[in-house]
Scaffold this motif. Structure first.
Motif, short mmCIF file in Angstrom:
data_model
loop_
_atom_site.label_atom_id
_atom_site.label_comp_id
_atom_site.label_asym_id
_atom_site.label_seq_id
_atom_site.Cartn_x
_atom_site.Cartn_y
_atom_site.Cartn_z
N ILE A 1 3.33 7.09 -10.30
CA ILE A 1 2.72 6.18 -11.27
C ILE A 1 1.30 6.65 -11.60
O ILE A 1 0.47 6.80 -10.71
CB ILE A 1 2.67 4.74 -10.71
N PRO A 2 0.99 6.87 -12.87
CA PRO A 2 -0.36 7.33 -13.26
C PRO A 2 -1.35 6.17 -13.33
O PRO A 2 -1.97 5.91 -14.36
CB PRO A 2 -0.12 7.96 -14.63
N ALA A 3 -1.48 5.45 -12.22
CA ALA A 3 -2.39 4.31 -12.16
C ALA A 3 -3.16 4.37 -10.84
O ALA A 3 -2.61 4.73 -9.80
CB ALA A 3 -1.61 3.00 -12.26
N THR A 4 -4.42 4.00 -10.88
CA THR A 4 -5.23 3.93 -9.66
C THR A 4 -4.65 2.85 -8.75
O THR A 4 -4.32 1.75 -9.19
CB THR A 4 -6.69 3.59 -10.02
N LEU A 5 -4.53 3.17 -7.46
CA LEU A 5 -3.93 2.25 -6.49
C LEU A 5 -5.02 1.60 -5.65
O LEU A 5 -5.96 2.26 -5.21
CB LEU A 5 -2.95 3.00 -5.58
N LEU A 6 -4.88 0.29 -5.42
CA LEU A 6 -5.85 -0.45 -4.61
C LEU A 6 -5.14 -1.03 -3.39
O LEU A 6 -4.07 -1.64 -3.52
CB LEU A 6 -6.45 -1.61 -5.41
N CYS A 7 -5.74 -0.85 -2.20
CA CYS A 7 -5.15 -1.37 -0.96
C CYS A 7 -6.22 -2.01 -0.09
O CYS A 7 -7.40 -1.63 -0.16
CB CYS A 7 -4.51 -0.25 -0.14
N TYR A 8 -5.80 -2.94 0.74
CA TYR A 8 -6.64 -3.47 1.81
C TYR A 8 -6.10 -2.91 3.13
O TYR A 8 -4.89 -2.66 3.26
CB TYR A 8 -6.56 -5.00 1.87
N GLU A 9 -6.97 -2.75 4.11
CA GLU A 9 -6.47 -2.32 5.42
C GLU A 9 -7.41 -2.75 6.54
O GLU A 9 -8.63 -2.82 6.35
CB GLU A 9 -6.27 -0.80 5.46
N SER A 10 -6.84 -3.07 7.69
CA SER A 10 -7.61 -3.47 8.87
C SER A 10 -8.08 -2.21 9.59
O SER A 10 -7.52 -1.13 9.42
CB SER A 10 -6.73 -4.31 9.79
N PRO A 11 -9.11 -2.32 10.44
CA PRO A 11 -9.68 -1.13 11.07
C PRO A 11 -8.72 -0.36 11.96
O PRO A 11 -8.69 0.87 11.93
CB PRO A 11 -10.87 -1.68 11.88
N HIS A 12 -7.88 -1.06 12.73
CA HIS A 12 -7.00 -0.35 13.66
C HIS A 12 -5.82 0.33 12.98
O HIS A 12 -5.14 1.14 13.60
CB HIS A 12 -6.52 -1.28 14.77
N ARG A 13 -5.56 0.00 11.72
CA ARG A 13 -4.44 0.65 11.01
C ARG A 13 -4.93 1.60 9.92
O ARG A 13 -4.11 2.25 9.26
CB ARG A 13 -3.51 -0.39 10.40
N LEU A 14 -6.24 1.69 9.72
CA LEU A 14 -6.75 2.46 8.57
C LEU A 14 -6.37 3.94 8.65
O LEU A 14 -5.83 4.50 7.69
CB LEU A 14 -8.26 2.32 8.46
N LEU A 15 -6.66 4.60 9.76
CA LEU A 15 -6.39 6.05 9.86
C LEU A 15 -4.90 6.37 9.76
O LEU A 15 -4.53 7.29 9.01
CB LEU A 15 -7.00 6.62 11.13
N PRO A 16 -4.00 5.65 10.47
CA PRO A 16 -2.57 5.92 10.27
C PRO A 16 -2.13 5.70 8.82
O PRO A 16 -1.32 6.44 8.29
CB PRO A 16 -1.89 4.91 11.21
N MET A 17 -2.72 4.68 8.17
CA MET A 17 -2.37 4.43 6.77
C MET A 17 -2.82 5.58 5.89
O MET A 17 -2.05 6.06 5.03
CB MET A 17 -3.02 3.11 6.32
N LEU A 18 -4.05 6.07 6.09
CA LEU A 18 -4.54 7.18 5.28
C LEU A 18 -3.74 8.45 5.50
O LEU A 18 -3.50 9.22 4.56
CB LEU A 18 -6.02 7.43 5.58
N GLN A 19 -3.29 8.67 6.73
CA GLN A 19 -2.44 9.84 7.01
C GLN A 19 -1.13 9.75 6.24
O GLN A 19 -0.64 10.74 5.69
CB GLN A 19 -2.15 9.94 8.51
N ASP A 20 -0.55 8.55 6.17
CA ASP A 20 0.68 8.36 5.40
C ASP A 20 0.43 8.58 3.91
O ASP A 20 1.27 9.17 3.21
CB ASP A 20 1.26 6.96 5.64
N VAL A 21 -0.70 8.11 3.42
CA VAL A 21 -1.04 8.33 2.01
C VAL A 21 -1.15 9.83 1.73
O VAL A 21 -0.64 10.33 0.72
CB VAL A 21 -2.36 7.63 1.64
N LEU A 22 -1.78 10.55 2.64
CA LEU A 22 -1.93 12.01 2.48
C LEU A 22 -0.57 12.70 2.46
O LEU A 22 -0.31 13.57 1.62
CB LEU A 22 -2.79 12.56 3.61
#
Length: 293
Positions: free
Chosen positions: A162-183
């Motif tokens: 999707i050619p749209a900017t994505l916005l997410c919220y995330e808690s501190p203990h899940r932020l790094l695993p979430m960013l790894q999945d995004v990558l």
């Protein structure tokens, strides 16, 4: 079809009131007036909202309304509104009903023909978007991504092209695993990661995902985060009709391979392809291996 004349009803009004996300001075004069004058404030956490009311010396009664009592408390609030009382709905911070149980109370009010009036104000996602340095439109708000790695990757895969900017919220203990999945799923896109918005220690991390992850691994993670992610590039998104599924121009084998390139196992890729195309896993498996041969 329903028509709402917001201030021409003998029923009460449900005000959806945005409150500060950090700096208390961001409460608008109109929001303050509503919070001072309504019969009751329905708050996600009454202790948190009481601090806000004390700061402005408001004495309005508070009741709790959150995901664990929304069924019983929602019914009670609707009864009060039907009798003509006014209710202000607030979340712990920002605009209610966005990644928030207040959405259900709004739905109930609409069902009962009770006027719902928004009182606009602060919102973390939009604040992060406009200061991110990434395209502000179009954008897609995803809220909190699923908790499990598999669920996150499946959700991210839905929006990968999707050619749209994505916005997410995330808690501190899940932020790094979430960013790894995004990558892994979206690639090394540009991001803007913010925390403590509007507060004294507001912080922004802007750059490519890989370098931002490395920085945060070293610097540590503190607080709640809003993550703004660059949308798909034109060559990723293609020129397909946005109303169509992104995979419609692909063969079954190309469809499966796309998921495998994003990090899924062959089994997971076949399962997801089957789900996308409303086919059985066996059908996709047979077609994939026949074409592969």
């Amino acid at each position: 079809m329903k028509i709402q004349k917001s201030f021409e009803s003998n029923k009460g009004i449900l005000y959806v009131v945005a409150t500060p996300i950090g700096n208390l001075q961001d409460l608008t004069p109109r929001a303050g007036e509503i919070l001072r004058e309504v019969d009751v404030i329905a708050a996600e956490d009454t202790r948190h909202t009481r601090k806000l009311l004390s700061h402005f010396q408001f004495s309005t009664p508070l009741v709790s309304y959150h995901e664990h009592n929304e069924q019983t408390r929602g019914k009670a609030l609707i009864e009060r509104l039907m009798k003509g009382e006014s209710v202000a709905l607030v979340s712990d911070a920002g605009t209610p009903a966005i990644s928030d149980p207040g959405e259900e109370l709004v739905r109930l009010a609409v069902e009962h023909d009770i006027p719902v009036v928004p009182i606009p104000g602060p919102n973390a996602a939009l604040s992060a978007l406009v200061a991110s340095g990434l395209p502000a439109q179009p954008f897609l708000f995803l809220g909190f991504l699923p908790r499990t790695p598999k669920g996150r990757r499946e959700e991210l895969t839905r929006w990968a092209r999707i050619p749209a900017t994505l916005l997410c919220y995330e808690s501190p203990h899940r932020l790094l695993p979430m960013l790894q999945d995004v990558l892994e799923v979206l690639g090394n896109r540009r991001v803007a990661i913010s925390r403590e918005l509007t507060k004294k220690h507001e912080e922004w991390i802007r750059g490519r995902l890989a370098e931002c992850i490395r920085y945060m691994e070293e610097a540590g993670v503190r607080g709640e985060y809003t993550v703004v992610i660059e949308g798909a590039a034109e060559q990723e998104a293609g020129q397909a009709d946005p109303q169509k599924n992104w995979w419609e121009s692909l063969s079954v084998i190309e469809h499966v391979n796309t998921y495998m390139e994003q990090g899924k196992t062959k089994k997971e890729a076949i399962q997801q392809t089957a789900k996308d195309r409303s086919l059985s896993k066996r059908e996709v498996y047979n077609v994939y291996h026949r074409e592969e041969k």
